[in-house]
Structures are given as structure tokens and as C-alpha cells.
Design an enzyme around this catalytic site. Sequence first.
Site, PDB file in Angstrom:
ATOM      1  N   ASP A  11       0.827  -1.221   0.000  1.00  0.00           N
ATOM      2  CA  ASP A  11       0.000   0.000   0.000  1.00  0.00           C
ATOM      3  C   ASP A  11       0.859   1.268   0.000  1.00  0.00           C
ATOM      4  O   ASP A  11       1.958   1.279   0.554  1.00  0.00           O
ATOM      5  CB  ASP A  11      -0.886  -0.034   1.253  1.00  0.00           C
ATOM      6  CG  ASP A  11      -1.967   1.019   1.218  1.00  0.00           C
ATOM      7  OD1 ASP A  11      -2.276   1.546   0.136  1.00  0.00           O
ATOM      8  OD2 ASP A  11      -2.499   1.328   2.304  1.00  0.00           O
ATOM      9  N   HIS A  58       2.687   2.833  -8.975  1.00  0.00           N
ATOM     10  CA  HIS A  58       2.543   1.379  -9.119  1.00  0.00           C
ATOM     11  C   HIS A  58       3.804   0.773  -9.732  1.00  0.00           C
ATOM     12  O   HIS A  58       4.255  -0.295  -9.336  1.00  0.00           O
ATOM     13  CB  HIS A  58       1.321   1.048  -9.980  1.00  0.00           C
ATOM     14  CG  HIS A  58       0.027   1.502  -9.368  1.00  0.00           C
ATOM     15  ND1 HIS A  58      -0.283   1.257  -8.043  1.00  0.00           N
ATOM     16  CD2 HIS A  58      -1.015   2.198  -9.872  1.00  0.00           C
ATOM     17  CE1 HIS A  58      -1.470   1.780  -7.784  1.00  0.00           C
ATOM     18  NE2 HIS A  58      -1.940   2.357  -8.867  1.00  0.00           N
ATOM     19  N   ASN A 113     -10.752  -2.470  -5.100  1.00  0.00           N
ATOM     20  CA  ASN A 113      -9.953  -1.701  -6.063  1.00  0.00           C
ATOM     21  C   ASN A 113     -10.645  -1.479  -7.416  1.00  0.00           C
ATOM     22  O   ASN A 113     -10.222  -0.624  -8.193  1.00  0.00           O
ATOM     23  CB  ASN A 113      -8.579  -2.351  -6.287  1.00  0.00           C
ATOM     24  CG  ASN A 113      -7.644  -2.184  -5.101  1.00  0.00           C
ATOM     25  OD1 ASN A 113      -6.711  -2.959  -4.917  1.00  0.00           O
ATOM     26  ND2 ASN A 113      -7.890  -1.172  -4.267  1.00  0.00           N
TER      27      ASN A 113
HETATM   28  C1  V0D Z   1       0.696  -2.673  -8.220  1.00  0.00           C
HETATM   29  C2  V0D Z   1       2.977  -2.790  -6.200  1.00  0.00           C
HETATM   30  C3  V0D Z   1       2.939  -7.773  -9.542  1.00  0.00           C
HETATM   31  C4  V0D Z   1       1.542  -2.882  -5.796  1.00  0.00           C
HETATM   32  C5  V0D Z   1       3.416  -3.891  -7.123  1.00  0.00           C
HETATM   33  C6  V0D Z   1      -3.296  -6.609 -10.674  1.00  0.00           C
HETATM   34  C7  V0D Z   1       0.454  -2.495  -6.763  1.00  0.00           C
HETATM   35  C8  V0D Z   1       2.878  -3.727  -8.514  1.00  0.00           C
HETATM   36  C9  V0D Z   1       1.730  -8.384  -9.750  1.00  0.00           C
HETATM   37  C10 V0D Z   1       1.508  -9.800 -10.053  1.00  0.00           C
HETATM   38  C11 V0D Z   1       0.800  -5.057  -8.960  1.00  0.00           C
HETATM   39  C12 V0D Z   1       0.279 -10.388  -9.877  1.00  0.00           C
HETATM   40  C13 V0D Z   1       0.097 -11.748 -10.146  1.00  0.00           C
HETATM   41  C14 V0D Z   1       1.147 -12.507 -10.576  1.00  0.00           C
HETATM   42  C15 V0D Z   1       2.387 -11.950 -10.735  1.00  0.00           C
HETATM   43  C16 V0D Z   1       2.561 -10.599 -10.486  1.00  0.00           C
HETATM   44  C17 V0D Z   1       0.783  -7.370  -9.542  1.00  0.00           C
HETATM   45  C18 V0D Z   1      -1.232  -6.263  -9.363  1.00  0.00           C
HETATM   46  C19 V0D Z   1      -0.586  -5.092  -9.042  1.00  0.00           C
HETATM   47  C20 V0D Z   1      -2.717  -6.253  -9.411  1.00  0.00           C
HETATM   48  F1  V0D Z   1       0.979 -13.828 -10.796  1.00  0.00           F
HETATM   49  N1  V0D Z   1       2.775  -6.499  -9.242  1.00  0.00           N
HETATM   50  N2  V0D Z   1       1.464  -6.226  -9.251  1.00  0.00           N
HETATM   51  N3  V0D Z   1      -0.559  -7.403  -9.610  1.00  0.00           N
HETATM   52  N4  V0D Z   1       1.436  -3.871  -8.605  1.00  0.00           N
END
Ligand code: V0D
Length: 254
Positions: free
Chosen positions: A31, A48, A79
Site C-alpha cells: 500500500d 505502481h 480496487n
Molecule cells: C501494483 C505494487 C505484480 C503494488 C506492485 C493486478 C500495486 C505492482 C503483480 C503480479 C501489482 C500479480 C500476479 C502474478 C504476478 C505478479 C501485480 C497487481 C498489481 C494487481 F501472478 N505487481 N502487481 N498485480 N502492482
Amino acid sequence: MLSRDRKKNETELTRLISAEKLPGHVAIIMDGNGRWARKRGLPRIAGHRAGINTLKEVITCSYELGISIVTLYAFSTENWKRPRWEVEFLMSLPGEYLHKELQSLIEKNIIIKTMGNLEQLPEVTQRAINNALEATRDNSGMILNFALNYGGRNEILNAVRKIAARVKEGSLKTEEISEDLFAGYLDTGGLPDPDLLIRPSGELRISNFLLWQLAYTELWFTRILWPDFKKEHFLKAILDYQERERRFGGINKL
Ligand code: V0D
């Protein structure tokens, strides 16, 4: 003593961490990305993106320490209320991340798992994730568990529905519904409960994350925003966890 500890650098922190009392399962709410960007006059998307660097650093550090399970809250059921363009951008991140990192995760013998309703994600996102689940299924190392379109109350209701259906069809008696049986119907299935929850960004809430599983978990909060969260903060959280364990052990012996 504690304020001096805070100044210890990564190397010193690493030395202070005892390999025998590591938290086996660490859960993290990623977060503070939007706020980090706003503070810099950048678009939320930049926050992000910066958050991905922290994610990589935490995964590397967990791997090096020998932590067994890391569960990351990536996208909550709440979200979806964000602007459409932001949701679309977030949905592109699993694919982008996996395109760049999957090979290195495989080399580290890491198993990718997910919790939450993936069916509601865009098909391209689902495909990228399913490909990674498939490609790491037979690995035997650290478990990297992403909570996507996940909400704790929703997870509990889904478990209740499945259990109720079994009672209705006659394959389960109400007296057989135990804590262990119930836990088995949650998305965390056979995983042990988290030992440590880390929440950055200054919010002091659980926010519908792992409601059942956090019953006995040590909670660790910091005002650092996720993109500013570094290895030293992660190590400090683990050290604090070990210190709590040690104190708890001491009191128990009195
Ligand atoms: C945004 C910071 C990796 C937090 C990290 C869809 C918020 C980057 C994944 C990820 C997000 C998800 C599944 C997977 C491998 C990687 C990810 C989301 C947001 C939400 F199998 N980063 N990440 N998924 N952020």
C-alpha cells in the site's frame, strides 16, 4: 538500544536476524503507491511502477533469508472502484511482471500461487497468470502467493457456501465442521497461517485481508510508503518479529 538498532544498516540487520526463528509465512499489503506518486507530482501509475521495484527487492530478500511463503495483497475487491484507466493499468502489471521475472522465479525454484477470483480479471491477465501457475506448479521452493481480486469476507462466504452444499448433499455432517476443515475451504487451502503481517503507508487496518488467517499473526506497521520500502525495512520487520517472539518466550518462562 532500540533506536540504535534502527540505525543499523542492512548488513548489520542481517547479522542480527537468527535463521532459526524466521517467520515461515510473511503477508504484505503493498500500500501507498498512489500517495508516493502524488507527493512527487507524478501520475498514480508511476507509483505502481515504483512499487514493482520494491516487490522485486522483497522477493529477493525473502528468498535469500529462506522464508517459505510470501503472500502479497496486489488487488482487492474494493480496487474495482478506482478510475477505469487505473484498473486497466493495474491489470497489465501481472503480465508485464511475469514477462520480465518468470524465468528468474523458475530458476529460484519458486512456486507461484494466487488467492481471489481470477475469473473476473481480463482474459490476457488470466492467461499470463495461469501460464506462471502452470510453469511453477512442480517447483518445491519458496511460495509466492498473490492475492488478486481478493477480499477476506468474500473468501469466508465462498467457504461457507461450499461447506453448506456438502452438508445439503449429505457428504458432510455439521458436527464435522472444525476449524481445520473450515480453513481447508479457504483460498489459502493447505498453507499455514501467516506469522507476520507487514502493512506500509501508515494505515493501521487489516482492510479485509486474510481475516480468518490473521487470528494469531504478529502485525507490523510502518509509515513508509510501499515504493520507499527497502530491504532494511523488511529486515527490521523480521527482527522486530523475532524480538517479540523472544520476549514472549521470556514471559512464558516466568
Ligand atoms: C501494483 C505494487 C505484480 C503494488 C506492485 C493486478 C500495486 C505492482 C503483480 C503480479 C501489482 C500479480 C500476479 C502474478 C504476478 C505478479 C501485480 C497487481 C498489481 C494487481 F501472478 N505487481 N502487481 N498485480 N502492482
